[in-house]
Design a protein around this motif. Structure first.
Motif, PDB file in Angstrom:
ATOM      1  N   THR A  95       0.824  -1.198   0.000  1.00  0.00           N
ATOM      2  CA  THR A  95       0.000   0.000   0.000  1.00  0.00           C
ATOM      3  C   THR A  95       0.866   1.260   0.000  1.00  0.00           C
ATOM      4  N   GLU A  96       0.203   2.393  -0.075  1.00  0.00           N
ATOM      5  CA  GLU A  96       0.885   3.684  -0.138  1.00  0.00           C
ATOM      6  C   GLU A  96       1.735   3.977   1.101  1.00  0.00           C
ATOM      7  N   ASP A  97       1.390   3.377   2.221  1.00  0.00           N
ATOM      8  CA  ASP A  97       2.197   3.548   3.437  1.00  0.00           C
ATOM      9  C   ASP A  97       3.543   2.845   3.330  1.00  0.00           C
ATOM     10  N   MET A  98       3.619   1.831   2.474  1.00  0.00           N
ATOM     11  CA  MET A  98       4.796   0.978   2.402  1.00  0.00           C
ATOM     12  C   MET A  98       5.717   1.320   1.233  1.00  0.00           C
ATOM     13  N   VAL A  99       5.175   1.966   0.230  1.00  0.00           N
ATOM     14  CA  VAL A  99       5.908   2.232  -1.012  1.00  0.00           C
ATOM     15  C   VAL A  99       6.447   3.653  -1.002  1.00  0.00           C
ATOM     16  N   ALA A 100       7.693   3.821  -1.448  1.00  0.00           N
ATOM     17  CA  ALA A 100       8.319   5.137  -1.483  1.00  0.00           C
ATOM     18  C   ALA A 100       8.737   5.496  -2.908  1.00  0.00           C
ATOM     19  N   VAL A 101       8.801   6.789  -3.174  1.00  0.00           N
ATOM     20  CA  VAL A 101       9.300   7.272  -4.457  1.00  0.00           C
ATOM     21  C   VAL A 101      10.725   6.745  -4.668  1.00  0.00           C
ATOM     22  N   GLY A 102      10.980   6.195  -5.838  1.00  0.00           N
ATOM     23  CA  GLY A 102      12.293   5.642  -6.141  1.00  0.00           C
ATOM     24  C   GLY A 102      12.441   4.175  -5.816  1.00  0.00           C
ATOM     25  N   ALA A 197      15.082  13.937  -5.986  1.00  0.00           N
ATOM     26  CA  ALA A 197      15.538  13.678  -7.362  1.00  0.00           C
ATOM     27  C   ALA A 197      14.707  12.634  -8.096  1.00  0.00           C
ATOM     28  N   HIS A 198      14.115  11.702  -7.378  1.00  0.00           N
ATOM     29  CA  HIS A 198      13.395  10.601  -8.024  1.00  0.00           C
ATOM     30  C   HIS A 198      11.939  10.947  -8.306  1.00  0.00           C
ATOM     31  N   LEU A 199      11.521  12.150  -7.914  1.00  0.00           N
ATOM     32  CA  LEU A 199      10.161  12.617  -8.142  1.00  0.00           C
ATOM     33  C   LEU A 199      10.132  13.413  -9.457  1.00  0.00           C
ATOM     34  N   PRO A 200       9.131  13.215 -10.321  1.00  0.00           N
ATOM     35  CA  PRO A 200       9.068  13.969 -11.579  1.00  0.00           C
ATOM     36  C   PRO A 200       9.068  15.474 -11.355  1.00  0.00           C
ATOM     37  N   GLU A 201       9.577  16.198 -12.326  1.00  0.00           N
ATOM     38  CA  GLU A 201       9.713  17.646 -12.211  1.00  0.00           C
ATOM     39  C   GLU A 201       8.378  18.325 -11.931  1.00  0.00           C
ATOM     40  N   GLY A 202       7.301  17.807 -12.530  1.00  0.00           N
ATOM     41  CA  GLY A 202       5.997  18.420 -12.301  1.00  0.00           C
ATOM     42  C   GLY A 202       5.602  18.419 -10.837  1.00  0.00           C
ATOM     43  N   TRP A 203       5.891  17.330 -10.140  1.00  0.00           N
ATOM     44  CA  TRP A 203       5.557  17.236  -8.722  1.00  0.00           C
ATOM     45  C   TRP A 203       6.475  18.110  -7.882  1.00  0.00           C
ATOM     46  N   ARG A 204       7.754  18.124  -8.210  1.00  0.00           N
ATOM     47  CA  ARG A 204       8.665  19.019  -7.492  1.00  0.00           C
ATOM     48  C   ARG A 204       8.256  20.469  -7.719  1.00  0.00           C
ATOM     49  N   GLY A 205       7.671  20.729  -8.915  1.00  0.00           N
ATOM     50  CA  GLY A 205       7.224  22.078  -9.225  1.00  0.00           C
ATOM     51  C   GLY A 205       6.126  22.568  -8.305  1.00  0.00           C
ATOM     52  N   TYR A 206       5.244  21.679  -7.864  1.00  0.00           N
ATOM     53  CA  TYR A 206       4.217  22.088  -6.904  1.00  0.00           C
ATOM     54  C   TYR A 206       4.869  22.656  -5.645  1.00  0.00           C
ATOM     55  N   ALA A 207       5.857  21.930  -5.144  1.00  0.00           N
ATOM     56  CA  ALA A 207       6.530  22.369  -3.918  1.00  0.00           C
ATOM     57  C   ALA A 207       7.257  23.694  -4.140  1.00  0.00           C
ATOM     58  N   LYS A 208       7.935  23.817  -5.268  1.00  0.00           N
ATOM     59  CA  LYS A 208       8.677  25.053  -5.544  1.00  0.00           C
ATOM     60  C   LYS A 208       7.746  26.252  -5.653  1.00  0.00           C
ATOM     61  N   ARG A 209       6.601  26.074  -6.313  1.00  0.00           N
ATOM     62  CA  ARG A 209       5.658  27.189  -6.461  1.00  0.00           C
ATOM     63  C   ARG A 209       5.056  27.588  -5.121  1.00  0.00           C
ATOM     64  N   ARG A 210       4.744  26.615  -4.284  1.00  0.00           N
ATOM     65  CA  ARG A 210       4.204  26.956  -2.961  1.00  0.00           C
ATOM     66  C   ARG A 210       5.235  27.719  -2.131  1.00  0.00           C
ATOM     67  N   LEU A 211       6.479  27.292  -2.220  1.00  0.00           N
ATOM     68  CA  LEU A 211       7.531  27.993  -1.491  1.00  0.00           C
ATOM     69  C   LEU A 211       7.678  29.429  -1.986  1.00  0.00           C
ATOM     70  N   ALA A 212       7.494  29.616  -3.282  1.00  0.00           N
ATOM     71  CA  ALA A 212       7.659  30.953  -3.868  1.00  0.00           C
ATOM     72  C   ALA A 212       6.454  31.851  -3.629  1.00  0.00           C
ATOM     73  N   THR A 213       5.240  31.283  -3.707  1.00  0.00           N
ATOM     74  CA  THR A 213       4.020  32.096  -3.656  1.00  0.00           C
ATOM     75  C   THR A 213       3.330  32.072  -2.301  1.00  0.00           C
ATOM     76  N   ARG A 214       3.670  31.055  -1.477  1.00  0.00           N
ATOM     77  CA  ARG A 214       2.976  30.834  -0.203  1.00  0.00           C
ATOM     78  C   ARG A 214       1.480  30.619  -0.416  1.00  0.00           C
ATOM     79  N   GLN A 215       1.138  29.973  -1.537  1.00  0.00           N
ATOM     80  CA  GLN A 215      -0.254  29.650  -1.841  1.00  0.00           C
ATOM     81  C   GLN A 215      -0.356  28.205  -2.311  1.00  0.00           C
ATOM     82  N   VAL A 216      -1.504  27.600  -1.993  1.00  0.00           N
ATOM     83  CA  VAL A 216      -1.784  26.237  -2.448  1.00  0.00           C
ATOM     84  C   VAL A 216      -2.603  26.308  -3.722  1.00  0.00           C
ATOM     85  N   GLU A 217      -2.229  25.515  -4.695  1.00  0.00           N
ATOM     86  CA  GLU A 217      -2.891  25.529  -5.996  1.00  0.00           C
ATOM     87  C   GLU A 217      -4.345  25.051  -5.888  1.00  0.00           C
TER      88      GLU A 217
END
Length: 227
Positions: A95-102, A197-217
């Protein structure tokens, strides 16, 4: 030992009252089937902008979640057999609790690597005939996950799914889900996620945008299909 209960694929077909093209209706495949960089032979996606591709080559869903959904929404016909969520692989015991990115697995003749969780969309609402099914899936975190294909080859039902490497074991899919949808402005978690590094750029982009804008999409368009 963890074995694949079913391998599933399906063609594009009309979905819902508006007949939108979708490949979400998957059925079991018998015998060996080839897996390429973009997934199973003879498997199709109706919206190639948001589905399919190398980072979403195979979708895995935990069959034990089906019992949870039957309690949540009732004994829907679509929940009578695997394939309800458009998954290509189904197992019991992971399940999702057991599986990690990468996380990297050998499956039959192929090697696959966990790339990301599934972001539920409005097509689940039509599939289950439950207006807020996508919201429910997102809220619970019972999303399933995607693999990228590292080594191509053939697989079949009953093949062993064997873990061979863990590149970021602390970053389970549950942790990613919590960062995106629950503890949404945890700066430390977002900063760490943005560098994963093992997460696709699109997903890392969510985190980067939140850090920059302080807003949730705003997820409403994906979840409801509203234009």
């Amino acid at each position: 030992m963890l074995l694949i209960d079913d391998v599933l694929a399906g063609p594009v077909a009309p979905l819902g009252p508006q007949g939108k093209p979708s490949g979400i209706d998957k059925t079991p495949v018998s015998g060996k089937i080839h897996v390429g960089i973009e997934g199973l032979a003879n498997d199709e996606q109706g919206d190639r902008k948001h589905h399919g591709g190398p980072e979403k080559a195979l979708h895995h869903y935990a069959f034990e979640h089906y019992a949870i959904w039957r309690r949540e929404i009732g004994p829907k016909r679509v929940l009578a057999a695997p394939g309800a969520f458009g998954e290509n692989l189904t197992t019991t015991g992971l399940t999702e609790d057991m599986v990690a990115v990468g996380d990297t697995f050998r499956l039959g003749k192929i090697v696959i690597q966990v790339s990301q969780g599934r972001q539920p969309c409005w097509k689940l609402n039509a599939r289950f005939e439950v207006p807020d099914m996508a919201v429910r899936v997102q809220r619970t975190g019972l999303t399933g996950w995607y693999y990228r294909v590292i080594e191509t080859g053939h697989i079949e039902k009953g093949d062993e799914l064997r873990l061979i490497d863990r590149l970021s074991p602390d970053w389970t899919l549950r942790r990613i889900w919590r960062t995106l949808y629950v503890d949404t402005m945890n700066i430390d978690e977002l900063a760490a996620m943005s560098e994963l590094a093992h997460l696709p750029e699109g997903w890392r982009g969510y985190a980067k945008r939140r850090l920059a804008t302080r807003q949730v999409e705003d997820w409403s368009r994906r979840l409801t299909g509203a234009s």
